[in-house]
Design a protein around this motif. Structure first.
Motif, PDB file in Angstrom:
ATOM      1  N   GLY A 128      22.267  38.358  34.426  1.00 41.98           N
ATOM      2  CA  GLY A 128      21.050  37.719  33.984  1.00 41.98           C
ATOM      3  C   GLY A 128      19.890  37.816  34.938  1.00 41.98           C
ATOM      4  N   TRP A 129      18.753  37.335  34.461  1.00 40.79           N
ATOM      5  CA  TRP A 129      17.525  37.223  35.229  1.00 40.79           C
ATOM      6  C   TRP A 129      17.355  35.775  35.697  1.00 40.79           C
ATOM      7  N   LYS A 130      16.356  35.579  36.535  1.00 42.97           N
ATOM      8  CA  LYS A 130      15.941  34.244  36.974  1.00 42.97           C
ATOM      9  C   LYS A 130      17.156  33.449  37.482  1.00 42.97           C
ATOM     10  N   ASN A 131      17.293  32.196  37.066  1.00 41.15           N
ATOM     11  CA  ASN A 131      18.374  31.362  37.592  1.00 41.15           C
ATOM     12  C   ASN A 131      19.717  31.599  36.905  1.00 41.15           C
ATOM     13  N   SER A 132      19.809  32.677  36.150  1.00 36.24           N
ATOM     14  CA  SER A 132      21.096  33.044  35.562  1.00 36.24           C
ATOM     15  C   SER A 132      21.894  33.995  36.449  1.00 36.24           C
ATOM     16  N   GLY A 133      21.355  34.339  37.619  1.00 37.69           N
ATOM     17  CA  GLY A 133      22.210  35.049  38.549  1.00 37.69           C
ATOM     18  C   GLY A 133      21.617  36.257  39.232  1.00 37.69           C
ATOM     19  N   LEU A 134      22.508  36.936  39.967  1.00 36.60           N
ATOM     20  CA  LEU A 134      22.186  38.132  40.740  1.00 36.60           C
ATOM     21  C   LEU A 134      23.240  39.189  40.455  1.00 36.60           C
ATOM     22  N   GLY A 135      22.814  40.428  40.311  1.00 34.22           N
ATOM     23  CA  GLY A 135      23.767  41.520  40.171  1.00 34.22           C
ATOM     24  C   GLY A 135      24.263  41.690  38.747  1.00 34.22           C
ATOM     25  N   ARG A 136      25.150  42.666  38.584  1.00 32.53           N
ATOM     26  CA  ARG A 136      25.713  42.985  37.279  1.00 32.53           C
ATOM     27  C   ARG A 136      27.221  43.215  37.386  1.00 32.53           C
ATOM     28  N   GLU A 137      27.916  42.884  36.297  1.00 30.43           N
ATOM     29  CA  GLU A 137      29.348  43.149  36.206  1.00 30.43           C
ATOM     30  C   GLU A 137      29.593  44.082  35.038  1.00 30.43           C
ATOM     31  N   GLY A 138      30.656  44.895  35.128  1.00 30.26           N
ATOM     32  CA  GLY A 138      30.899  45.905  34.114  1.00 30.26           C
ATOM     33  C   GLY A 138      30.033  47.122  34.341  1.00 30.26           C
ATOM     34  N   ALA A 139      30.319  48.178  33.582  1.00 28.30           N
ATOM     35  CA  ALA A 139      29.547  49.416  33.625  1.00 28.30           C
ATOM     36  C   ALA A 139      29.597  50.052  35.018  1.00 28.30           C
ATOM     37  N   ARG A 140      28.790  51.086  35.236  1.00 31.89           N
ATOM     38  CA  ARG A 140      28.776  51.704  36.556  1.00 31.89           C
ATOM     39  C   ARG A 140      28.126  50.787  37.579  1.00 31.89           C
ATOM     40  N   GLU A 141      27.200  49.910  37.101  1.00 33.63           N
ATOM     41  CA  GLU A 141      26.583  48.954  38.006  1.00 33.63           C
ATOM     42  C   GLU A 141      27.620  48.015  38.613  1.00 33.63           C
ATOM     43  N   GLY A 142      28.666  47.705  37.851  1.00 34.32           N
ATOM     44  CA  GLY A 142      29.701  46.809  38.337  1.00 34.32           C
ATOM     45  C   GLY A 142      30.450  47.359  39.529  1.00 34.32           C
ATOM     46  N   LEU A 143      30.656  48.671  39.575  1.00 40.16           N
ATOM     47  CA  LEU A 143      31.299  49.296  40.732  1.00 40.16           C
ATOM     48  C   LEU A 143      30.366  49.270  41.933  1.00 40.16           C
ATOM     49  N   GLY A 144      29.076  49.516  41.684  1.00 33.82           N
ATOM     50  CA  GLY A 144      28.104  49.552  42.770  1.00 33.82           C
ATOM     51  C   GLY A 144      27.972  48.235  43.519  1.00 33.82           C
ATOM     52  N   GLU A 145      28.312  47.126  42.863  1.00 32.38           N
ATOM     53  CA  GLU A 145      28.243  45.817  43.526  1.00 32.38           C
ATOM     54  C   GLU A 145      29.217  45.708  44.699  1.00 32.38           C
ATOM     55  N   TYR A 146      30.216  46.591  44.758  1.00 35.51           N
ATOM     56  CA  TYR A 146      31.262  46.516  45.782  1.00 35.51           C
ATOM     57  C   TYR A 146      31.202  47.691  46.756  1.00 35.51           C
ATOM     58  N   LEU A 147      30.064  48.393  46.763  1.00 38.75           N
ATOM     59  CA  LEU A 147      29.910  49.577  47.603  1.00 38.75           C
ATOM     60  C   LEU A 147      28.712  49.449  48.535  1.00 38.75           C
ATOM     61  N   GLU A 148      28.851  50.007  49.708  1.00 41.33           N
ATOM     62  CA  GLU A 148      27.739  50.143  50.647  1.00 41.33           C
ATOM     63  C   GLU A 148      27.298  51.606  50.686  1.00 41.33           C
ATOM     64  N   THR A 149      26.009  51.826  50.889  1.00 43.51           N
ATOM     65  CA  THR A 149      25.469  53.186  50.982  1.00 43.51           C
ATOM     66  C   THR A 149      25.400  53.613  52.448  1.00 43.51           C
ATOM     67  N   LYS A 150      25.933  54.780  52.718  1.00 46.28           N
ATOM     68  CA  LYS A 150      25.885  55.350  54.071  1.00 46.28           C
ATOM     69  C   LYS A 150      25.217  56.718  54.007  1.00 46.28           C
ATOM     70  N   MET A 151      24.199  56.926  54.842  1.00 47.19           N
ATOM     71  CA  MET A 151      23.490  58.193  54.866  1.00 47.19           C
ATOM     72  C   MET A 151      23.721  58.898  56.202  1.00 47.19           C
ATOM     73  N   GLY A 152      24.033  60.185  56.125  1.00 47.34           N
ATOM     74  CA  GLY A 152      24.190  60.986  57.318  1.00 47.34           C
ATOM     75  C   GLY A 152      23.141  62.083  57.384  1.00 47.34           C
ATOM     76  N   GLY A 153      22.446  62.190  58.509  1.00 48.01           N
ATOM     77  CA  GLY A 153      21.523  63.295  58.737  1.00 48.01           C
ATOM     78  C   GLY A 153      22.173  64.286  59.688  1.00 48.01           C
ATOM     79  N   PHE A 154      22.399  65.511  59.217  1.00 45.64           N
ATOM     80  CA  PHE A 154      23.105  66.533  59.996  1.00 45.64           C
ATOM     81  C   PHE A 154      22.132  67.603  60.452  1.00 45.64           C
ATOM     82  N   ALA A 155      22.045  67.817  61.751  1.00 38.35           N
ATOM     83  CA  ALA A 155      21.265  68.940  62.289  1.00 38.35           C
ATOM     84  C   ALA A 155      22.203  70.112  62.481  1.00 38.35           C
ATOM     85  N   ILE A 156      21.845  71.287  61.940  1.00 33.27           N
ATOM     86  CA  ILE A 156      22.740  72.450  61.977  1.00 33.27           C
ATOM     87  C   ILE A 156      22.081  73.624  62.697  1.00 33.27           C
TER      88      ILE A 156
END
Length: 475
Positions: A447-475
């Motif tokens: 939901g929006w507003k005071n009905s909450g934060l985030g989403r459950e189900g769908a691909r968004e539901g998996l993203g709630e449990y993941l952290e993003t890590k970025m690597g910059g590689f110099a070659i």
């Protein structure tokens, strides 16, 4: 309780009673855990995470698929546990078990779709690579109204992502949680990856979840007041938070809609789970030209709803969860009556025969509800349908959005342009357009507003449990 792969009692030896809300009878005694038990469970989850995070998506997927198969094999047993402990009719409990199992199936598949990406760089000698990795130990708190599916909706994606879990189920429905954990254990979830702490007093557990540095993510479904409090405490420790909180859903019937068809839909969704659902419509806005036909059909259908034990054939209205819930519904109805609302059916507690020993309130239709009444502003969580007439589309949209909540909304119209305007204009996370069941494991829920934060189900539901890590590689 279930900690580090073993079933155990509370170290204090304390237990609390689980009762049947339809009869008031005790079903069983359950371990009464505390903050110490929560710490042990968090430690177990933290230790198990060190190996669980390295399992492949295919390994985690296989376990979740096995859990889905086992849950479907035990559908009736789980449903009967739910009906006895939570009160909903057996048919509805069977449906919930299927819905809960669907989350295990969906996230068994989604586990294999945790994609990273490469990003072009302006430098010829540089490469950017992005990974999605599990956030860590997840603390989950689930409600009593959907005591199976709210567990799988959190545990399923957490396990799929590679996280470990500590669950605190609602004190009213710990037996359903125990049965779900038996399924997950038999499916092959390793020791320590899932942990269960039952307790009569949720506060010490919630405090430990919010302050323990080993917990990296808190997920909660429940009231807005408690969700705000938990989110605030967790924020002080920079934890990831997702909350699915209260709702105050509008149900909008426009002049071009079929009022009989809309009334049938309104009755079905409003009285689902005895009105004890966060997406239950709480304000029924009906165009004045359709009001009479809508009210006639709605009232006729509500009068036919039978209340009683969920094990009794033909029962559609089960008990409310406890005496406080009955008192809240009665207060709202009495307040509306005192301020001029008309009771078309219901409007009282049910006490005849066997109903007197349970928490039953008559399915109720109120007409002439206005903003001065408590029920217009407060979420009811009970079997009461308040009806408000409106005159034009702009007025209806403004009335629908005039709430602190923003979870679900329903629109009945045969005008595709109006449907699109409502879909875009309503400040809610879930919109049912001529649809009273706009939910699925494959669709984002939240939901929006005071009905909450985030989403459950769908691909968004998996993203709630993941952290993003970025690597910059110099070659």
């Amino acid at each position: 309780m279930f900690i580090s792969g073993a079933w155990s009692e509370a170290k204090s030896g304390r237990t609390f009673a689980v009762t049947n809300p339809a009869t008031g009878e005790e079903i069983e005694q359950v371990a009464d855990g505390d903050a110490e038990a929560a710490r042990r469970a968090i430690d177990a989850a933290h230790d198990a995470f060190q190996s669980w995070k390295h399992t492949t998506a295919y390994e985690r997927s296989a376990i979740l698929r096995k859990a889905y198969d086992l849950m479907m094999e035990r559908q009736e047993h789980l449903a009967r546990t739910m009906t006895e402990e939570q009160g909903k009719p057996l048919k509805a409990a069977m449906t919930e078990v299927q819905y809960g199992a669907d989350y295990l199936l969906w996230f068994s598949e989604e586990a294999k779709r945790n994609y990273g990406e490469t990003i072009p760089s302006a430098r010829a000698d540089q490469r950017f690579i992005v990974l999605q990795q599990p956030v860590g130990v997840v603390a989950a708190i689930t409600p009593w109204n959907y005591p199976v599916s709210m567990i799988t909706r959190k545990v399923g994606p957490a396990l799929a992502a590679g996280c470990t879990v500590v669950l605190k189920p609602a004190e009213a429905t710990p037996l359903c949680a125990i049965e779900v954990f038996k399924v997950l254990v038999e499916a092959g979830v390793p020791d320590g990856v899932i942990n269960l702490v039952t307790a009569l007093d949720p506060k010490p557990i919630g405090d430990e979840f919010c302050t323990n540095p080993r917990v990296r993510k808190l997920t909660f479904t429940g009231s807005t007041a408690v969700g705000r409090m938990l989110a605030g405490k967790a924020a002080a420790h920079m934890k990831r938070v997702s909350c699915e909180l209260g709702g105050h859903a509008p149900f909008m019937v426009f002049k071009d809609a079929d009022p009989v068809h809309a009334a049938k839909g309104a009755q079905a969704v409003k009285f689902l789970n005895t009105g004890q659902a966060c997406i239950s419509p709480n304000r029924m806005y009906v165009h004045r030209s359709a009001e009479d036909a809508f009210l006639t059909t709605l009232t006729e259908r509500v009068k036919k709803l039978k209340a009683g034990s969920g094990f009794t054939q033909g029962v559609a209205i089960g008990p409310l969860v406890n005496e406080a819930a009955v008192a809240k519904v009665a207060r709202q109805v009495d307040d509306a009556k005192g301020k001029g609302a008309e009771v078309l059916t219901g409007g009282m507690r049910l006490t005849d025969g066997d109903l007197g020993s349970g928490h039953f309130y008559a399915p109720t239709v109120l007409n002439g509800v206005d903003p001065s009444m408590d029920i217009y502003r407060e979420e009811t969580f009970g079997p009461v349908a308040p009806v408000i007439a409106f005159d034009d589309e702009e007025e209806a949209l403004a009335l629908a959005n005039d709430t602190e909540y923003g979870l679900a909304a329903y629109v009945y119209t045969r005008d595709i342009a109006r449907a699109m305007r409502m879909f875009e204009g309503l400040e809610f996370g879930i919109i049912g357009i001529n649809d009273i069941n706009p939910t699925s494991a494959a669709a984002p829920f939240g939901g929006w507003k005071n009905s909450g934060l985030g989403r459950e189900g769908a691909r968004e539901g998996l993203g709630e449990y993941l952290e993003t890590k970025m690597g910059g590689f110099a070659i």
